[in-house]
Scaffold this active site. Structure first.
Site, mmCIF file in Angstrom:
data_model
loop_
_atom_site.group_PDB
_atom_site.id
_atom_site.type_symbol
_atom_site.label_atom_id
_atom_site.label_comp_id
_atom_site.label_asym_id
_atom_site.label_seq_id
_atom_site.Cartn_x
_atom_site.Cartn_y
_atom_site.Cartn_z
ATOM 1 N N CYS A 54 -29.274 -17.646 -32.413
ATOM 2 C CA CYS A 54 -30.719 -17.724 -32.191
ATOM 3 C C CYS A 54 -31.410 -18.291 -33.415
ATOM 4 O O CYS A 54 -31.564 -17.609 -34.439
ATOM 5 C CB CYS A 54 -31.259 -16.326 -31.865
ATOM 6 S SG CYS A 54 -33.050 -16.278 -31.649
ATOM 7 N N CYS A 56 -34.607 -16.484 -34.320
ATOM 8 C CA CYS A 56 -34.378 -15.209 -35.001
ATOM 9 C C CYS A 56 -33.973 -15.405 -36.459
ATOM 10 O O CYS A 56 -34.480 -14.722 -37.352
ATOM 11 C CB CYS A 56 -33.279 -14.419 -34.295
ATOM 12 S SG CYS A 56 -33.494 -14.214 -32.524
ATOM 13 N N ASP A 57 -33.023 -16.319 -36.691
ATOM 14 C CA ASP A 57 -32.354 -16.378 -37.989
ATOM 15 C C ASP A 57 -32.618 -17.637 -38.789
ATOM 16 O O ASP A 57 -32.126 -17.765 -39.919
ATOM 17 C CB ASP A 57 -30.838 -16.255 -37.772
ATOM 18 C CG ASP A 57 -30.457 -14.950 -37.098
ATOM 19 O OD1 ASP A 57 -31.168 -13.951 -37.307
ATOM 20 O OD2 ASP A 57 -29.447 -14.930 -36.362
#
Length: 308
Positions: A142, A145-146
């Site tokens: 993701c 997300c990261d």
């Protein structure tokens, strides 16, 4: 937090929630606060949720830099009023008659006026050496997300669909260099998006090739392709799709072509009293915050169904 098996319930619950991830626990919290008689059924009460397998979550509002398992545990502590709220069991099928849903597990049968299906979805894996070892240490599923962890670093994105394209575009202003790797010669996303990617100075496209293995020492240091080419990168974003946990719903005519439950932002499906929340439903963004939001929305929709 430990749960125990609950003996078969002959009474009819207001709500049965399938899945004790962020969506299911959010729905449980809102249901309890609304005074509903509700239970959650979860096949793996410790590691069943995708968030439990996530290393650092840095984009959940108000709770920065939290381990995924710790975020899930915080949800459990907030949502679960007593140990009987969550039943350990694997749902096998559903039946609906006389305005009541029967929920069958391997050992028991439960009844409810409504069902919230929040079993989640899992990322598809490459299945190559190093992937499991370096997940959370350079291998990510993701970019939203990261991505921030890879600012000004060289990274690779593996995939040929919309998710891969979105990850590349998201990382253009974050990463120093991006390698887009696809096993085929053509991409599944639109030509306009491909033109945008090709025009970026920091993106290199590699087609007709695939990741053979992931190398590193504690964290990812590079990848080797089937062609023998070795690329030095600090991160690899695997963007080859997700597998929604919906096999048991295949004969209920509520799934799209990718196996997701067809439900809009009200979380209602075409079936009376059957709702879907979290990553398992059709939606443009699958994140921890949207899963939690779905849980709350579900209870609003359930209330409308039960009372009006």
């Amino acid at each position: 937090m430990q749960f125990h098996e609950v003996i078969i319930m002959n009474d009819v619950k207001d709500i049965i929630i399938i899945g004790a991830g962020l969506a299911g626990l959010s729905a449980l919290l809102y249901a309890k606060r609304a005074g509903y008689d509700v239970s959650v059924i979860e096949k793996d009460v410790y590691y069943g949720s995708q968030i439990a397998k996530t290393s650092i979550v840095d984009n959940y509002p108000g709770i920065p830099d939290v381990m995924g398992a710790d975020l899930l545990d915080a949800f459990k502590k907030h949502a679960i009023y007593n140990k009987d709220d969550v039943i350990s069991g694997q749902v096998t099928c559903f039946e609906y008659s006389d305005d009541i849903w029967k929920v069958f597990t391997k050992n028991d049968t439960y009844k409810a006026k409504t069902v919230i299906y929040a079993a989640g979805a899992g990322h598809r894996n490459l299945g190559v050496p190093g992937e499991k070892e370096y997940t959370g240490r350079g291998v990510s599923y993701c970019a939203t997300c990261d991505g921030a962890f890879f600012r000004d670093k060289d990274i690779a994105v593996c995939g040929g669909g919309n998710t891969a394209a979105q990850d590349v575009i998201y990382m253009m202003d974050i990463a120093r260099k991006i390698y887009l790797i696809h096993r085929r010669s053509t991409f599944r996303f639109s030509g306009r998006i491909l033109d945008k990617i090709k025009s970026a100075d920091n993106v290199e496209i590699i087609t007709d090739d695939a990741v053979k293995c992931i190398n590193g020492d504690n964290t990812v240091s590079g990848i080797e392709l089937n062609s023998g080419k070795v690329i030095d990168v600090s991160g690899l974003f695997v963007a080859i799709g997700m597998n929604p946990d919906t096999e048991i719903l295949s004969d209920m005519n509520i799934l799209d072509e990718n196996g997701y439950i067809i439900a809009d932002e009200t979380c209602k499906t075409c079936l009376k009293g059957f709702f879907a929340a979290g990553d398992v439903r059709t939606k443009p963004l699958r994140q921890a915050v949207t899963a939690a939001s779905d849980g709350a929305v579900c209870i609003e929709s359930v209330t409308e169904y039960l009372k009006f």
